[in-house]
Enzyme design. Structure first.
Site, short mmCIF file in Angstrom:
data_model
loop_
_atom_site.label_atom_id
_atom_site.label_comp_id
_atom_site.label_asym_id
_atom_site.label_seq_id
_atom_site.Cartn_x
_atom_site.Cartn_y
_atom_site.Cartn_z
N ARG B 43 -0.78 28.27 -17.96
CA ARG B 43 0.10 29.36 -17.52
C ARG B 43 -0.43 30.06 -16.29
O ARG B 43 -1.63 30.22 -16.13
CB ARG B 43 0.25 30.40 -18.62
CG ARG B 43 1.04 29.90 -19.77
CD ARG B 43 1.19 31.01 -20.75
NE ARG B 43 1.97 30.60 -21.90
CZ ARG B 43 2.10 31.33 -22.99
NH1 ARG B 43 1.49 32.50 -23.06
NH2 ARG B 43 2.83 30.92 -24.00
N THR B 44 0.50 30.48 -15.48
CA THR B 44 0.13 31.23 -14.27
C THR B 44 -0.45 32.58 -14.68
O THR B 44 0.18 33.34 -15.39
CB THR B 44 1.37 31.50 -13.40
OG1 THR B 44 2.04 30.27 -13.19
CG2 THR B 44 0.96 32.08 -12.08
N GLN B 45 -1.67 32.87 -14.25
CA GLN B 45 -2.27 34.17 -14.51
C GLN B 45 -2.38 34.98 -13.24
O GLN B 45 -2.07 36.15 -13.23
CB GLN B 45 -3.68 33.99 -15.09
CG GLN B 45 -3.70 33.27 -16.42
CD GLN B 45 -3.52 34.23 -17.59
OE1 GLN B 45 -2.69 35.13 -17.55
NE2 GLN B 45 -4.30 34.02 -18.61
N ASP B 147 5.48 31.97 -17.82
CA ASP B 147 4.81 31.11 -16.84
C ASP B 147 5.55 31.23 -15.50
O ASP B 147 6.17 30.26 -15.05
CB ASP B 147 4.83 29.67 -17.34
CG ASP B 147 4.04 28.74 -16.45
OD1 ASP B 147 4.23 27.51 -16.56
OD2 ASP B 147 3.25 29.23 -15.61
N PRO B 148 5.49 32.42 -14.88
CA PRO B 148 6.35 32.64 -13.72
C PRO B 148 5.94 31.87 -12.48
O PRO B 148 4.78 31.50 -12.32
CB PRO B 148 6.19 34.15 -13.46
CG PRO B 148 4.84 34.47 -13.97
CD PRO B 148 4.60 33.57 -15.14
#
Lengths: 223, 266
Positions: B43-45, B147-148
């Site tokens: 996931r995008t952090q 998860d943008p």
């Protein structure tokens, strides 16, 4: 290993205020047109009101992306209803649908604060007010959004609503005329604009009655 | 009694506001690779290579969009030739700020979208409004999955004489207006545009206005680079300018001797 926390939020508050007032044979639904994020204004001309059915209009404030998604879901469900039943959904029916749709996402809510206004099957004005997860009630008038705390006490005073605890239940629909109600709404918004930074720019007012729909716009302070 | 409840209201609203504040600035990028747990590793952090503001305006004949060509890696300006404005189909332009790799992925999605649109071979083509709608759905659905795509997008174009200019954020917030800006542009450029934008701007006036905004950003946004591109789209077609730099003015007396009069200086 401690769980990492995300450093972004899936929610944002894009502000705004919505009001609806039910009359004996009309309904007024209004919302300001300002869209904000944090301390910035994104746009001054954004409509928060959506026509769900001929006699059901929904005004929603809160997180705009969720509001848009909610409007889409309800509009498409209404289209399916029309195909299956060959008629428009009544306002109380739409009210129940909205409640169910909101509760469906009880554990990742639509951050939307809604007011549904319209005419019921007898032609009387009806207003339904919601929280973000779908609890709702039919009322004579309601305000939601960032300016709600400023407007609701004023409406309580002006519309002199009977206590919901009375038995037999007294009708909460206001005896005011349509023109008086529209004027009251304009007053609500210009007052809320003074003190709520997220309310302003202009107010969009929809008036539903037996003759059809009317739309009015009134400019508000832009600061 | 009123005052304490008022104070409580302020504190409560501050806490609520904090809950919705955007991500904090980049900390040591090396740290994250050591700290990811397996479940969330996909996931995008945080964003890594980012582009700064994009500005778009409607003008008489169509849309003008401006962006610089910088790609920052935290506080380093790592890439200086990143094209952040691209064409989409026949009628639209997309400008992106935020994570560059996510923008490249968005371009791949748009490629596929336009390809399928062309394969219909029905004389119809997707306009800016449709592209905006599509991208809004993409961004919102990614946000729903936690998860943008870490971008703020500006979509502009002209189709059948109608000019369109819209914006989508990484969590799906979308709107259209006569002038749009992302990131710092919202704070520094938008006020200038609100003062000076008119419906009937000529091309030269539009470019001058955009350059004024970009210059302002150059002075005050630390991730801005002095190499910009301005793209124009009209009913006739699209042109993206060659990269060029803006003239800046530094001979202010306050810049000559910045510490004069400052506390503790000599």
């Amino acid at each position: 290993m401690p769980k990492e926390h995300a450093n972004w939020s899936p929610y944002d508050n894009n502000g705004g205020t919505c009001v609806a007032i039910a009359g004996a044979d009309y309904c007024v639904i209004a919302a300001d047109t300002r869209m904000s994020t944090g301390y910035s204004i994104l746009t001054r001309d954004y409509s928060k009101i959506c026509k769900l059915a001929d006699k059901s209009y929904m005004a929603s404030s809160g997180f705009q992306a969720d509001v848009k998604a909610l409007q889409k879901v309800l509009s498409s469900r209404h289209l399916i209803y029309q195909h299956q039943h060959n008629k428009q959904m009544s306002c109380p029916a739409m009210a129940q649908l909205l409640s169910n749709t909101l509760y469906y996402k009880r554990f990742f809510p639509y951050y939307a604060f809604n007011v549904l206004g319209g005419l019921d099957s007898e032609g009387k004005g009806c207003v339904f007010t919601y929280d973000a997860v779908g609890s709702y009630e039919r009322v004579g008038y309601s305000a939601q959004g960032s300016g709600a705390t400023l407007i609701t006490p004023f409406l309580d005073n002006q519309l002199k609503s009977p206590s919901p605890l009375l038995l037999p239940a007294k009708d909460a629909v206001t005896p005011l005329s349509e023109a008086e109600a529209v004027d009251l709404v304009k007053t609500c918004f210009s007052s809320a604009t003074e003190r709520d930074i997220y309310t302003g720019d202009s107010v969009e007012i929809i008036i539903l009655n037996a003759n059809g729909v009317r739309r009015e716009t009134e400019q508000l302070r832009k600061d | 009694m009123m005052r304490t409840s008022f104070a409580a209201l302020i504190i409560a609203s501050c806490i609520l506001m904090r809950a919705f504040v955007k991500p904090s600035p980049l900390h040591t990028l090396e740290m994250d690779t050591l700290l990811t747990s397996e479940g969330d590793s996909q996931r995008t952090q945080y964003p890594y290579v980012t582009g700064t503001s994009v500005i778009g305006i409607k003008y008489k004949d169509g849309i003008l969009m401006a962006a610089d060509m910088g790609g920052s890696y935290g506080s380093t300006i790592r890439y200086k030739s990143v094209e952040r404005i691209k064409q989409v189909g026949k009628h639209s332009l997309i400008g992106a700020s935020g994570e560059i790799s996510d923008f490249q992925e968005i371009l791949k999605y748009l490629d596929e979208l336009i390809l399928h649109d062309n394969m219909w071979d029905d004389g119809n083509s997707l306009g800016p409004k449709e592209v905006h709608s599509y991208l809004t759905r993409v961004m919102y659905n990614r946000r729903n999955k936690f998860d943008p795509l870490w971008n703020s997008l500006v979509i502009g174009g002209v189709k059948n004489g109608h000019k369109y200019l819209g914006s989508v954020s990484m969590i799906g917030v979308n709107f259209e207006d006569d002038h749009i800006a992302t990131g710092f542009g919202n704070h520094l450029a938008r006020p200038l545009l609100r003062e000076e934008w008119r419906e009937d701007l000529s091309f030269e006036e539009g470019v001058k206005l955009l350059e004024k905004c970009m210059r302002n950003l150059l002075y005050r946004d630390r991730s801005a680079v002095n190499k910009i591109q301005i793209a124009k789209i009209t009913e006739e077609g699209l042109t993206v300018s060659q990269p060029y730099s803006l003239k800046t003015f530094w001979i202010f007396s306050a810049f000559q001797n910045p510490t004069v009069g400052a506390e503790g200086s000599w």
